[in-house]
Design a protein around this motif. Sequence first.
Motif, PDB file in Angstrom:
ATOM      1  N   HIS A 123      -3.206 -69.953-100.314  1.00  0.00           N
ATOM      2  CA  HIS A 123      -1.883 -69.548 -99.834  1.00  0.00           C
ATOM      3  C   HIS A 123      -0.784 -70.215-100.657  1.00  0.00           C
ATOM      4  CE1 HIS A 123      -3.343 -67.194 -96.570  1.00  0.00           C
ATOM      5  NE2 HIS A 123      -3.788 -68.196 -95.849  1.00  0.00           N
ATOM      6  N   LEU A 124      -0.976 -71.489-100.981  1.00  0.00           N
ATOM      7  CA  LEU A 124       0.018 -72.193-101.799  1.00  0.00           C
ATOM      8  C   LEU A 124       0.119 -71.559-103.184  1.00  0.00           C
ATOM      9  CD1 LEU A 124      -0.859 -75.894-100.879  1.00  0.00           C
ATOM     10  CD2 LEU A 124       1.172 -74.616-100.165  1.00  0.00           C
ATOM     11  N   ARG A 125      -1.006 -71.120-103.694  1.00  0.00           N
ATOM     12  CA  ARG A 125      -0.994 -70.458-105.006  1.00  0.00           C
ATOM     13  C   ARG A 125      -0.246 -69.131-104.930  1.00  0.00           C
ATOM     14  NH1 ARG A 125      -6.261 -68.569-108.660  1.00  0.00           N
ATOM     15  NH2 ARG A 125      -5.047 -67.920-110.488  1.00  0.00           N
ATOM     16  N   GLU A 126      -0.483 -68.369-103.867  1.00  0.00           N
ATOM     17  CA  GLU A 126       0.217 -67.094-103.691  1.00  0.00           C
ATOM     18  C   GLU A 126       1.725 -67.292-103.626  1.00  0.00           C
ATOM     19  OE1 GLU A 126      -1.400 -65.372-100.197  1.00  0.00           O
ATOM     20  OE2 GLU A 126      -3.351 -64.903-101.106  1.00  0.00           O
ATOM     21  N   GLU A 127       2.151 -68.421-103.085  1.00  0.00           N
ATOM     22  CA  GLU A 127       3.580 -68.722-102.956  1.00  0.00           C
ATOM     23  C   GLU A 127       4.175 -69.279-104.244  1.00  0.00           C
ATOM     24  OE1 GLU A 127       2.820 -69.929 -98.286  1.00  0.00           O
ATOM     25  OE2 GLU A 127       3.809 -71.361 -99.620  1.00  0.00           O
TER      26      GLU A 127
END
Length: 245
Positions: free
Chosen positions: A62-66
């Motif tokens: 999720h952090l990567r997607e953000e």
Amino acid sequence: MERISSDNNRRRYGTLTRHVHDTLREGILDGNPAPGEKLPSEAQLIERFNVSRTVVREAIAHLREEGLVDPRRGAGVFVIEPADAVGPALAGIDSNRISSVVEGLEVRTAIEVEAAYLAAARCSPLQEEAIIRCHREIGKLIKERKPTIDADFAFHLAIAEASNNRRFIEILKSLGVEMVPRAALEGPGAVTPNAYLERLHEEHRLIVKAITDRDQMAAREAMRAHLAGSQQRYRSYLNEDTNLS
């Protein structure tokens, strides 16, 4: 019984993932770790949060997607610099042209209606609290007869952040506080009629309710109605010499 147990496990897994994600995200936004530095190793995160490897990996995803981290095979997960702001064409509203305010509202509608829809589906408990806190702050300022423009901007930005789509955040930030139409039209020191502010506050309340109810369609329509109303009020400015009330 098996179906109930499975549903409970999925909810627990989702809650753990959100907790790990939100904690790491908050640290990154506070500069800990700073851009260029690594997150703790997977094993360290598992021990720190007392969760499974799957939970940690999902939170990192999720952090990567953000756009907050860059996992590099064999090297670790690095915090990265936020993307550069979108181009200067979106950099602010021309306060000398009421038509520019309307254009800004149209851009906001294209972005924020979908942001509200996604926020209703994706927002974490911390993000939900931030939206509620911003809404309450606006109400407090209205009662105290203090300026609400900065708080209004913070409210809309909190919703964009709750969408967990960094592009929405970038666009709103590029528009700046001038995206709140009365900031451009009134000028410093002007007093907005209280009835007008109360009407906006009620429109905001409906948006908050839909998001906290996790009602995506209602969130989308509440935001659309709010911004459509603003467009209508400010379009009337083009043809009439009226005040905000």
